[in-house]
Design an enzyme around this catalytic site. Sequence first.
Site, PDB file in Angstrom:
ATOM      1  N   GLY A  11       0.809  -1.271   0.210  1.00 32.11           N
ATOM      2  CA  GLY A  11      -0.109  -0.174  -0.134  1.00 32.11           C
ATOM      3  C   GLY A  11       0.915   1.138  -0.010  1.00 32.11           C
ATOM      4  O   GLY A  11       2.025   1.440   0.646  1.00 32.11           O
ATOM      5  N   ARG A 154     -16.729  16.119  15.310  1.00 27.39           N
ATOM      6  CA  ARG A 154     -17.005  16.520  16.627  1.00 27.39           C
ATOM      7  C   ARG A 154     -18.155  17.808  16.715  1.00 27.39           C
ATOM      8  O   ARG A 154     -18.790  17.781  17.536  1.00 27.39           O
ATOM      9  CB  ARG A 154     -15.917  16.726  17.313  1.00 27.39           C
ATOM     10  CG  ARG A 154     -15.975  17.122  18.875  1.00 27.39           C
ATOM     11  CD  ARG A 154     -14.618  17.450  19.395  1.00 27.39           C
ATOM     12  NE  ARG A 154     -13.623  16.358  20.045  1.00 27.39           N
ATOM     13  CZ  ARG A 154     -13.750  16.028  20.888  1.00 27.39           C
ATOM     14  NH1 ARG A 154     -14.686  16.201  21.935  1.00 27.39           N
ATOM     15  NH2 ARG A 154     -12.870  14.957  21.529  1.00 27.39           N
ATOM     16  N   GLY A 170      -5.816   0.478   9.603  1.00 31.49           N
ATOM     17  CA  GLY A 170      -4.659  -0.382  10.490  1.00 31.49           C
ATOM     18  C   GLY A 170      -4.415  -1.691  10.303  1.00 31.49           C
ATOM     19  O   GLY A 170      -3.916  -2.339  10.982  1.00 31.49           O
ATOM     20  N   ARG A 171      -5.233  -2.095   9.438  1.00 24.89           N
ATOM     21  CA  ARG A 171      -5.528  -3.760   9.212  1.00 24.89           C
ATOM     22  C   ARG A 171      -5.520  -4.370  10.652  1.00 24.89           C
ATOM     23  O   ARG A 171      -6.580  -4.136  11.132  1.00 24.89           O
ATOM     24  CB  ARG A 171      -4.000  -4.203   8.448  1.00 24.89           C
ATOM     25  CG  ARG A 171      -3.885  -3.624   7.086  1.00 24.89           C
ATOM     26  CD  ARG A 171      -3.867  -5.068   6.336  1.00 24.89           C
ATOM     27  NE  ARG A 171      -3.452  -4.553   5.040  1.00 24.89           N
ATOM     28  CZ  ARG A 171      -2.779  -5.434   4.002  1.00 24.89           C
ATOM     29  NH1 ARG A 171      -2.284  -6.733   4.536  1.00 24.89           N
ATOM     30  NH2 ARG A 171      -2.279  -5.002   2.992  1.00 24.89           N
ATOM     31  N   ARG A 214     -22.297  16.263  25.450  1.00 32.01           N
ATOM     32  CA  ARG A 214     -23.313  16.760  24.184  1.00 32.01           C
ATOM     33  C   ARG A 214     -22.735  15.548  22.982  1.00 32.01           C
ATOM     34  O   ARG A 214     -23.557  15.435  22.158  1.00 32.01           O
ATOM     35  CB  ARG A 214     -23.489  17.751  23.804  1.00 32.01           C
ATOM     36  CG  ARG A 214     -24.236  18.819  24.581  1.00 32.01           C
ATOM     37  CD  ARG A 214     -24.517  20.181  23.980  1.00 32.01           C
ATOM     38  NE  ARG A 214     -25.335  20.065  22.786  1.00 32.01           N
ATOM     39  CZ  ARG A 214     -26.603  19.968  22.445  1.00 32.01           C
ATOM     40  NH1 ARG A 214     -27.150  19.990  23.739  1.00 32.01           N
ATOM     41  NH2 ARG A 214     -27.006  19.897  21.391  1.00 32.01           N
TER      42      ARG A 214
HETATM   43  P1  ATP Z   1       0.825  -2.775   3.381  1.00 27.42           P
HETATM   44  O1  ATP Z   1       1.377  -2.971   4.773  1.00 27.42           O
HETATM   45  O2  ATP Z   1       0.825  -1.442   3.144  1.00 27.42           O
HETATM   46  O3  ATP Z   1      -0.127  -3.541   3.035  1.00 27.42           O
HETATM   47  P2  ATP Z   1       2.751  -4.720   2.344  1.00 27.42           P
HETATM   48  O4  ATP Z   1       4.146  -4.571   2.086  1.00 27.42           O
HETATM   49  O5  ATP Z   1       2.768  -5.577   3.742  1.00 27.42           O
HETATM   50  O6  ATP Z   1       2.264  -3.320   2.792  1.00 27.42           O
HETATM   51  P3  ATP Z   1       1.610  -6.876   0.860  1.00 27.42           P
HETATM   52  O7  ATP Z   1       0.567  -6.991  -0.117  1.00 27.42           O
HETATM   53  O8  ATP Z   1       1.578  -7.742   1.919  1.00 27.42           O
HETATM   54  O9  ATP Z   1       1.713  -5.476   1.300  1.00 27.42           O
HETATM   55  O10 ATP Z   1       3.206  -7.282   0.164  1.00 27.42           O
HETATM   56  C1  ATP Z   1       3.668  -6.392  -0.897  1.00 27.42           C
HETATM   57  C2  ATP Z   1       4.187  -7.330  -2.033  1.00 27.42           C
HETATM   58  O11 ATP Z   1       5.290  -8.106  -1.397  1.00 27.42           O
HETATM   59  C3  ATP Z   1       3.443  -8.467  -2.514  1.00 27.42           C
HETATM   60  O12 ATP Z   1       2.574  -8.291  -3.378  1.00 27.42           O
HETATM   61  C4  ATP Z   1       4.300  -9.551  -2.916  1.00 27.42           C
HETATM   62  O13 ATP Z   1       4.923  -9.305  -4.202  1.00 27.42           O
HETATM   63  C5  ATP Z   1       5.601  -9.250  -1.664  1.00 27.42           C
HETATM   64  N1  ATP Z   1       5.583 -10.307  -0.875  1.00 27.42           N
HETATM   65  C6  ATP Z   1       4.731 -10.346   0.295  1.00 27.42           C
HETATM   66  N2  ATP Z   1       4.712 -11.408   0.988  1.00 27.42           N
HETATM   67  C7  ATP Z   1       5.637 -12.032   0.429  1.00 27.42           C
HETATM   68  C8  ATP Z   1       6.746 -13.448   0.585  1.00 27.42           C
HETATM   69  N3  ATP Z   1       6.257 -14.295   1.720  1.00 27.42           N
HETATM   70  N4  ATP Z   1       7.740 -13.587  -0.106  1.00 27.42           N
HETATM   71  C9  ATP Z   1       7.961 -12.844  -1.204  1.00 27.42           C
HETATM   72  N5  ATP Z   1       7.464 -11.816  -1.237  1.00 27.42           N
HETATM   73  C10 ATP Z   1       6.276 -11.361  -0.719  1.00 27.42           C
END
Ligand code: ATP
Length: 319
Positions: A11, A154, A170-171, A214
Amino acid sequence: MERIAVLTSGGDAPGMNAAIRAVVRTGHYHGLEVYGIISGYAGLIEGNMKRLSLRSVGDIIHRGGTVLYSARCDEFKTEAGRKNAVEQLKKNKIDGLVVIGGDGSFRGAKALTSLGFPTIGIPGTIDNDISGTDFTIGFDTAINTVIECIDRIRDTATSHERAYVIEVMGRNAGDIALWAGLADGAESILIPEAPFDLDEVIERVRFASERGKRHSIIVLAEGVGSGVEFGEKIKQALSVETRVTVLGHVQRGGSPTAFDRVLASRMGAKAVELLVKGEKDKMVAIRNNKVLGVNIDEAFANKHLPDLELYELAKILSI
Ligand code: ATP
């Protein structure tokens, strides 16, 4: 080391551009060529990259989103996909990579280092849900956006004597709800990391109303559940008019705050310094206002927890 690359993944988060700028400018400072990979790991597998000059990152420090674009890429989760990525890096004579993203992106960075390619992670996500660092890039901007929205709500809540449930992002992490709720004097803050009793939340709203307040603001982290369903329960239990606002993606965008710009600048510069020193398998972290390189496994070793002292403080102050 002569040539490095940078990508943004997962993201988007405000401040990612400031981090890209810092990587490019610090790279040039050390006499390196810097390449920008377009659309995260998907672009890496395709070899979609361009050289970034000093000036190419001008006028982006204040912009939200990411000029390199971001993507989620399932192919990169496969061994074949990652091998293609390493081949592209070698073909383009890249010696080191900086990955700006969340914990999923860090797993990708770790996998590249395991394949022998030096990769450094920079934590960039509004959720602040990466273990091992006090803050992630984008979190401060997101909480400032949230409190601006709550301030507006508010005004209406007070004018009409209503209870408001505000669902924030915040997931699975409660950091955004916790910081924004504390900063906005919410009556109740509901986060996944702290158990709560619905009856107690209802009682707090009733008590606040009885003593002449309120409005009541309840900030709910999306990881707890649906704000709409929660609002319905409050409405049924109380005679107070109840409204629900799901803030959604407004929290992701916008111009980064000064804090995020400075954090991103420090982290971007640190990532390049780590590569120049021959470090790998590292993430950049901020701890007690010191920016350092720590083992990337620290991001996975422990479950991230928000500062629960803030949670207790919010409870005391919202009486
Ligand atoms: P946010 O927290 O904003 O969602 P993020 O980096 O956690 O960001 P993800 O969608 O989980 O977002 O991961 C982004 C990309 O990282 C995935 O689309 C994938 O390409 C790669 N990725 C995620 N997990 C793995 C993994 N276990 N091994 C290799 N690549 C991964």
